[in-house]
Design a protein around this motif. Structure first.
Motif, PDB file in Angstrom:
ATOM      1  N   VAL A 131       0.848  -1.200   0.000  1.00  0.00           N
ATOM      2  CA  VAL A 131       0.000   0.000   0.000  1.00  0.00           C
ATOM      3  C   VAL A 131       0.878   1.242   0.000  1.00  0.00           C
ATOM      4  O   VAL A 131       0.567   2.237  -0.679  1.00  0.00           O
ATOM      5  CB  VAL A 131      -0.959  -0.008   1.209  1.00  0.00           C
ATOM      6  CG1 VAL A 131      -1.807   1.262   1.217  1.00  0.00           C
ATOM      7  CG2 VAL A 131      -1.870  -1.234   1.160  1.00  0.00           C
ATOM      8  N   SER A 132       1.984   1.197   0.741  1.00  0.00           N
ATOM      9  CA  SER A 132       2.907   2.334   0.752  1.00  0.00           C
ATOM     10  C   SER A 132       3.479   2.560  -0.640  1.00  0.00           C
ATOM     11  O   SER A 132       3.671   3.714  -1.069  1.00  0.00           O
ATOM     12  CB  SER A 132       4.052   2.084   1.745  1.00  0.00           C
ATOM     13  OG  SER A 132       3.564   1.959   3.066  1.00  0.00           O
ATOM     14  N   HIS A 147       4.347  13.266   0.677  1.00  0.00           N
ATOM     15  CA  HIS A 147       4.109  13.016   2.098  1.00  0.00           C
ATOM     16  C   HIS A 147       4.799  11.699   2.420  1.00  0.00           C
ATOM     17  O   HIS A 147       5.350  11.037   1.542  1.00  0.00           O
ATOM     18  CB  HIS A 147       2.603  12.918   2.373  1.00  0.00           C
ATOM     19  CG  HIS A 147       2.219  13.243   3.789  1.00  0.00           C
ATOM     20  ND1 HIS A 147       2.550  12.437   4.852  1.00  0.00           N
ATOM     21  CD2 HIS A 147       1.537  14.284   4.322  1.00  0.00           C
ATOM     22  CE1 HIS A 147       2.085  12.960   5.968  1.00  0.00           C
ATOM     23  NE2 HIS A 147       1.465  14.090   5.679  1.00  0.00           N
ATOM     24  N   ASP A 148       4.784  11.305   3.672  1.00  0.00           N
ATOM     25  CA  ASP A 148       5.323   9.996   4.041  1.00  0.00           C
ATOM     26  C   ASP A 148       4.311   8.935   3.612  1.00  0.00           C
ATOM     27  O   ASP A 148       3.216   8.859   4.177  1.00  0.00           O
ATOM     28  CB  ASP A 148       5.552   9.932   5.554  1.00  0.00           C
ATOM     29  CG  ASP A 148       6.275   8.662   5.982  1.00  0.00           C
ATOM     30  OD1 ASP A 148       6.043   7.608   5.356  1.00  0.00           O
ATOM     31  OD2 ASP A 148       7.057   8.719   6.936  1.00  0.00           O
ATOM     32  N   PRO A 149       4.630   8.104   2.615  1.00  0.00           N
ATOM     33  CA  PRO A 149       3.647   7.136   2.113  1.00  0.00           C
ATOM     34  C   PRO A 149       3.219   6.107   3.153  1.00  0.00           C
ATOM     35  O   PRO A 149       2.093   5.618   3.124  1.00  0.00           O
ATOM     36  CB  PRO A 149       4.358   6.477   0.929  1.00  0.00           C
ATOM     37  CG  PRO A 149       5.812   6.704   1.152  1.00  0.00           C
ATOM     38  CD  PRO A 149       5.900   8.016   1.868  1.00  0.00           C
ATOM     39  N   SER A 153      -0.502   5.035   4.345  1.00  0.00           N
ATOM     40  CA  SER A 153      -0.874   3.618   4.321  1.00  0.00           C
ATOM     41  C   SER A 153      -1.445   3.174   5.658  1.00  0.00           C
ATOM     42  O   SER A 153      -2.440   2.447   5.719  1.00  0.00           O
ATOM     43  CB  SER A 153       0.344   2.754   3.975  1.00  0.00           C
ATOM     44  OG  SER A 153       0.869   3.114   2.728  1.00  0.00           O
ATOM     45  N   ARG A 154      -0.800   3.604   6.736  1.00  0.00           N
ATOM     46  CA  ARG A 154      -1.274   3.223   8.068  1.00  0.00           C
ATOM     47  C   ARG A 154      -2.652   3.822   8.355  1.00  0.00           C
ATOM     48  O   ARG A 154      -3.506   3.166   8.962  1.00  0.00           O
ATOM     49  CB  ARG A 154      -0.268   3.671   9.134  1.00  0.00           C
ATOM     50  CG  ARG A 154       1.010   2.841   9.154  1.00  0.00           C
ATOM     51  CD  ARG A 154       2.050   3.451  10.083  1.00  0.00           C
ATOM     52  NE  ARG A 154       3.277   2.677  10.106  1.00  0.00           N
ATOM     53  CZ  ARG A 154       3.598   1.787  11.035  1.00  0.00           C
ATOM     54  NH1 ARG A 154       2.755   1.550  12.031  1.00  0.00           N
ATOM     55  NH2 ARG A 154       4.732   1.140  10.989  1.00  0.00           N
ATOM     56  N   GLY A 194      -6.060  16.048   2.549  1.00  0.00           N
ATOM     57  CA  GLY A 194      -4.714  16.251   3.082  1.00  0.00           C
ATOM     58  C   GLY A 194      -3.614  15.914   2.095  1.00  0.00           C
ATOM     59  O   GLY A 194      -2.467  16.336   2.289  1.00  0.00           O
ATOM     60  N   ALA A 195      -3.944  15.144   1.027  1.00  0.00           N
ATOM     61  CA  ALA A 195      -2.897  14.664   0.134  1.00  0.00           C
ATOM     62  C   ALA A 195      -3.065  15.074  -1.321  1.00  0.00           C
ATOM     63  O   ALA A 195      -2.232  14.737  -2.154  1.00  0.00           O
ATOM     64  CB  ALA A 195      -2.836  13.130   0.211  1.00  0.00           C
TER      65      ALA A 195
END
Length: 207
Positions: A131-132, A147-149, A153-154, A194-195
């Motif tokens: 997913v990341s 962003h931090d993938p 994902s989390r 947000g993304a």
């Protein structure tokens, strides 16, 4: 008289899973046999003890699920929000099967029951990585804001698992849970706000 078809291990495990999920570890092999439509002795020809049958029946299936494969295939294709909402619904169905198995297995620990989690690359972490990778690929093409993938994902996976968990609780209390499609649309919209990529700023023309 025709010879009866031989029942497979998979059919026995399916029957055992149904019985154990309904009655817990107290369920008997006789009940499993009745559900499978076989003699109880047939179970012990495949599984030496009830504990062994329980472990095999309640072991989660961690092969790469179809929804993860679908997510990977759809990298860079279609509308990001539509992809996440549609794949998210598939993930909900997956976790509706997986979560009760995990809860039952962890509440009735047997030797080796956590072996899957102790592997060098546990399936759950592989799923998080896939997913990341999807989010990272969409960021690389500019379809999502950098962003931090793994954080995305989390949030995505954790929210879906949380939805299924509370759905189980609400059903146990005879309460109507939130429809999955409404939840997914709201979750994806929240992530999108947000993304979503920002529009490039226009340069001011010189006076």
């Amino acid at each position: 008289m025709s010879r009866p078809a031989t029942i497979t291990d998979r059919q026995i495990l399916t029957a055992a899973r149904t019985v154990f999920l309904e009655k817990g570890i107290r369920a008997t092999t006789a009940e499993v046999a009745r559900t499978a439509g076989i003699a109880e002795g047939s179970i012990f020809k495949r599984f030496r003890t009830k504990a062994e049958l329980f472990r095999a029946a309640m072991a989660p299936t961690f092969d790469e699920p179809a929804w993860l494969e679908s997510l990977v295939r759809r990298m860079g294709k279609g509308d990001v929000r539509t992809v996440l909402a549609e794949v998210g619904l598939e993930a909900v169905e997956f976790f509706r099967t997986l979560l009760p198995l995990l809860m039952m297995s962890w509440s009735n620990p047997e030797p080796g029951s956590c072996a899957t989690l102790e592997q060098p690359h546990p399936p759950a972490l592989r799923g998080l990585q896939r997913v990341s990778e999807f989010f990272a690929a969409e960021m690389a093409t500019g379809r999502l804001r950098p962003h931090d993938p793994q954080i995305l994902s989390r949030v995505f996976l954790g929210s879906i698992q949380n939805f299924v968990f509370f759905e189980l609780l609400q059903k146990a209390q005879n309460r109507a849970p939130m429809p999955a499609d409404i939840f997914l649309r709201g979750l994806v919209q929240l992530l999108w706000e947000g993304a979503q990529p920002t529009a490039p700023r226009r340069r001011k023309s010189a006076p």
